[in-house]
Design an enzyme around this catalytic site. Structure first.
Site: not given
Ligand code: AQP
Length: 336
Positions: A113, A199, A202
């Site tokens: 990052k 992946k 959000k």
């Molecule tokens: N694409 C994915 N497939 C499976 N699991 C996923 N998780 C997120 N995206 C996927 C799981 O959801 C939880 C949320 O984690 P988080 O919001 O703390 O951070 P993240 O993993 O970074 O999720 P995002 O949606 O990608 O958010 P942003 O874009 O804000 O960084 C975790 O258990 C993660 O494994």
């Protein structure tokens, strides 16, 4: 006998999507009867990247409502907001004073990052694994559900606890318990609708790259109609050569509760024109009960506030004694 404790959280950084549901929340629902679950909204972590202040609280409430709508049961689980419990930040500070800088600089996520953010790298991006260690260790969970991407941070959490125990504890009576990772069963990594090698996330700038849990049926249909596919005839699971096809078949398999073998047979002769409407109907049907329940929850005045107040009280009843234990070990006079 007390049930083993688990702890997990999601950052309220935007609308939750199918990846968050299938990769995290659905697993929590599946195991909740066997564990004492502590589930939180990681709103302190959310601001490691810029957030719109007018949206942060609303997003946090939305995630809480989504936990409940997706089946988290308050008879088994405690839901709370990270920032409602100052012990998280306080323990993070204490931990940051015993964590060598190079441990944090070695974190793969930081390196990745930091490259993307060039000169704008916030200190929070470097130190957030210390806050994560505090989030976890405050509750002394037995297990922490983690995906591949978070395994290194859980190792760091264990290293910080071990260092605290070594520096300030006695060999026969450690201050903090070291949690074990609970690695998810494979198959739950949901990929972007625009690129099957990335992946679903959000923070992807394109809303077309994901199915949000609250997307209405016409939007789901539109997104799946537009999503990236390939021009190969017939559909089959193939992670390396056909990532989009693999991802969409995987979604269909999970959401229709079928085995991989059954889906492989059902879809082998299909073209996208036949498969996409089938997947669309399956996604809409799987999300409908969650969406209905979500709207009931947010429509009940004061309900979420009472859930989060109760959650804060239950979480603090564990977090504050743990914080005090660490402070006492470091030599602070702890208020009675
Ligand atoms: N694409 C994915 N497939 C499976 N699991 C996923 N998780 C997120 N995206 C996927 C799981 O959801 C939880 C949320 O984690 P988080 O919001 O703390 O951070 P993240 O993993 O970074 O999720 P995002 O949606 O990608 O958010 P942003 O874009 O804000 O960084 C975790 O258990 C993660 O494994």
């Amino acid at each position: 006998m007390a049930k083993p404790r688990v702890l997990s959280g999601i950052q309220p950084t935007g609308e939750l999507h199918l990846g968050n549901y299938l990769g995290a929340i659905r697993n929590w629902v599946e195991i909740q009867q066997d564990y004492d679950s502590f589930l939180f909204m990681a709103d302190l972590h959310a601001i490691t990247v810029p957030q719109d202040p007018s949206q942060l609280a609303a997003n946090t409430y939305q995630v809480a409502a989504m936990y409940l709508a997706a089946g988290i049961d308050l008879d088994y689980a405690t839901i709370f907001v990270q920032s409602h419990i100052p012990a998280h930040s306080e323990l993070a500070w204490l931990f940051s004073c015993i964590t060598p800088l190079n441990w944090l600089q070695d974190m793969v996520q930081f390196k990745e990052k930091a490259i993307k953010q060039a000169e704008n790298v916030g200190t929070g991006l470097l130190t957030y694994p210390v806050l994560q260690a505090a989030d976890i260790l405050l509750y002394e969970p037995d297990k922490v559900p983690v995906g591949e991407d978070q395994k290194q941070h859980l190792e760091l959490t264990r290293d910080i606890a071990a260092r605290l125990n070594y520096l300030y504890g006695q060999p026969d009576s450690p201050i903090l318990k070291l949690p074990e990772p609970m690695i998810r069963a494979e198959g739950a990594r949901v990929m972007s609708l625009s690129d099957g090698t990335k992946k679903m996330s959000k923070s992807d700038p394109s809303d077309l790259s994901r199915i949000n849990l609250l997307d209405p049926p016409d939007q789901i249909q539109y997104k799946l109609k537009r999503c990236k596919t390939d021009s190969v005839r017939g559909l089959w699971f193939d992670d390396s050569e056909r990532p989009e096809c693999n991802n969409l078949l995987g979604l269909y398999m999970i959401l229709s509760n079928q085995t991989k073998a059954a889906v492989a047979v059902e879809c082998q002769e299909m073209g996208w024109g036949q498969f996409k409407p089938l997947l669309t109907d399956t996604v809409i049907a799987a999300l409908k009960p969650i969406q209905d329940r979500y709207h009931e929850i947010v429509g009940e005045p004061g309900y979420l506030d009472s859930v989060l107040k109760q959650g804060r009280e239950k979480a603090e009843a564990i977090a504050i004694p743990t914080l005090n234990k660490v402070k006492a070990a470091l030599g602070y006079s702890v208020r009675a």
